[in-house]
Enzyme design. Structure first.
Site, PDB file in Angstrom:
ATOM      1  N   HIS A  57    -107.232 -23.597 -64.175  1.00 35.22           N
ATOM      2  CA  HIS A  57    -106.466 -22.626 -63.616  1.00 35.22           C
ATOM      3  C   HIS A  57    -105.752 -23.180 -62.467  1.00 35.22           C
ATOM      4  O   HIS A  57    -106.253 -24.154 -61.807  1.00 35.22           O
ATOM      5  CB  HIS A  57    -107.546 -21.642 -63.018  1.00 35.22           C
ATOM      6  CG  HIS A  57    -106.898 -20.564 -62.028  1.00 35.22           C
ATOM      7  ND1 HIS A  57    -107.485 -20.296 -60.700  1.00 35.22           N
ATOM      8  CD2 HIS A  57    -105.665 -20.009 -62.159  1.00 35.22           C
ATOM      9  CE1 HIS A  57    -106.602 -19.344 -60.286  1.00 35.22           C
ATOM     10  NE2 HIS A  57    -105.753 -19.010 -61.141  1.00 35.22           N
TER      11      HIS A  57
HETATM   12 CA    CA Z   1    -103.396 -23.378 -66.648  1.00 40.71          CA
END
Ligand code: CA
Ligand code: TV1
Ligand code: ZN
Length: 393
Positions: free
Chosen positions: A184
């Protein structure tokens, strides 16, 4: 005779610095700056440097780093000394200053130079774009998306992406940030949480308790208070192990297509973390070089100013293949280059197979099980379509 010629009607610039590539995080640490050398050697072996403007990037200045980072953090980063004994994974020190010196973010020789060179390349790329000397700027040494204002995190010390986007925002009203690293893009998301001038989109493996950094759920879309213009401007695409090229391509095209239509960015920044490829030492996906590169192709089609950054990528031979193919897409010679690696490629034996496009079987033997049911992917697209109703250009 080379199939790679100029002019193409648009300009591509390539930003790197060999001094960055010689740094070592430690023997067993997954981050190997040397993968940049391997990537460059394959790119040059294909002759692509003749189709680009090539720059040795400079180191970013303290003031440039301070456009995002706190001076307390930078001062500490500039004065800490390497540790005599490197830590291993079990040896996490809970009270590290600015999260520096643990196993993920070790203090190695030349750390400050490494960081300022990564940021310098990213800033050079951004300035070539804003001065309109480049239409596409490539900095494979950038893309360190986890670093925070006053904290190192996940192999990242300086957030070169945030610094580059801040530079773009001096000239462009809206910037779209897309992150295809398997992790992320939390640092970039957080930095722009409260503005509607940057939309951040991250595709990643999501498993809050078992996969770093544990953030980036589908409904984490920016603080949703009344007065926050940045609400709804963080898009998260949480995925499971084993996603394939076909599924990823479908998701990427439908999500990014809708976002560009709605948000109308003036420039795109694409973080091409190569740890989303099959066979990555830390990754979990089944993406091939073609599927990873399809994201670059799709972004290029909009004809907007585009920056390509690197990021993760822990199996150097696969990283080099992906970033070489993606450089060829930027230049527009992807259909003219040989799928067989050039005979004279340095470290050719590093690549194991002599193809730019190894099959899943060649990469993995047994492919990783795909845990992404089609129905779930449809729900993700549905959620994001609804989220985009709150967004206007
Ligand atoms: Ca990513
Ligand atoms: C030293 C030696 C460090 C071997 C780190 C994998 C190592 C990892 C190592 C590792 C490793 C992570 C966590 C645990 C947080 C920690 C560049 C306390 C075999 C952009 C960063 C991943 C990814 C960090 C960076 C993660 C990027 N995974 N061996 N460390 N908890 N950290 O899980 O997005 O690619 O793994
Ligand atoms: Zn990553």
């Amino acid at each position: 005779e080379s199939a790679i010629t100029r002019p193409k009607g648009y300009n591509v610039s390539f930003h790197c610095n060999p001094d960055m590539e010689k740094h070592h995080f430690g023997m067993t640490h997954p981050m190997k700056p040397w993968r940049l050398t391997l990537s460059k050697s394959l790119i040059y072996s294909y002759g692509m440097s003749f189709a680009m403007d090539n720059y040795i990037s400079r180191a970013a200045t303290y003031e440039e780093l301070a456009s995002f980072h706190s001076t307390d953090y930078l001062d500490f980063l500039g004065t800490v000394l390497p540790e005599p004994v490197p830590r291993d994974l079990e040896n996490q020190n809970p009270d590290l200053k600015f999260n520096l010196g643990g196993s993920d973010c070790p203090l190695f020789d030349g750390l400050y130079d490494y960081c300022s060179l990564s940021a310098g390349g990213a800033l050079d790329a951004a300035r070539k774009i804003t001065s309109k000397q480049s239409d596409i700027a490539i900095a494979w040494g950038g893309g360190l998306h986890h670093a925070k204002k006053a904290e190192a995190s996940g192999f990242c010390y300086i957030n070169d992406i945030v610094i580059a986007i801040l530079e773009l925002l001096r000239f462009y009203p809206r910037v779209l940030y897309i992150d295809i690293d398997v992790h992320h893009g939390d640092g970039v998301e957080e930095a722009f949480f409260s503005t509607d001038r940057v939309m951040t989109v991250s595709f990643h493996k999501y498993d809050p308790h078992n996969f770093f950094p544990g953030t980036g759920a589908l409904d984490d879309n920016g603080p949703k208070n009344e007065h926050n213009p940045g609400a709804h401007h963080a898009v998260n695409v949480p995925l499971n192990d084993g996603i394939t090229d076909e599924q990823y391509d479908m998701l990427f095209n439908s999500i990014i297509g809708r976002i560009v239509e709605k948000f109308r960015p003036s420039a795109i920044v694409l973080q091409c973390g190569a740890d989303s490829l099959a066979g990555d030492r830390l990754g979990r996906f089944n993406l091939q070089v073609q599927g990873h590169g399809a994201c670059v192709k799709f972004c290029k089609k909009f004809g907007l100013p585009l920056i390509l950054f690197g990021g993760g990528g822990y199996t150097p031979r696969n990283v080099a293949r992906a970033w070489t193919y993606e450089t060829s897409i930027a230049v527009g010679c992807q259909d003219n280059i040989s799928p067989v690696l050039p005979q004279h490629t340095p470290w050719r034996d590093q690549f194991r197979q002599d193809t730019l496009f190894p099959t899943l079987e060649q990469i993995l033997g047994e492919p990783r099980q795909n845990r992404n049911p089609q129905k779930r992917l449809q729900e993700i697209v549905q959620h994001i379509s609804e989220q985009l109703r709150f967004v206007q250009a």
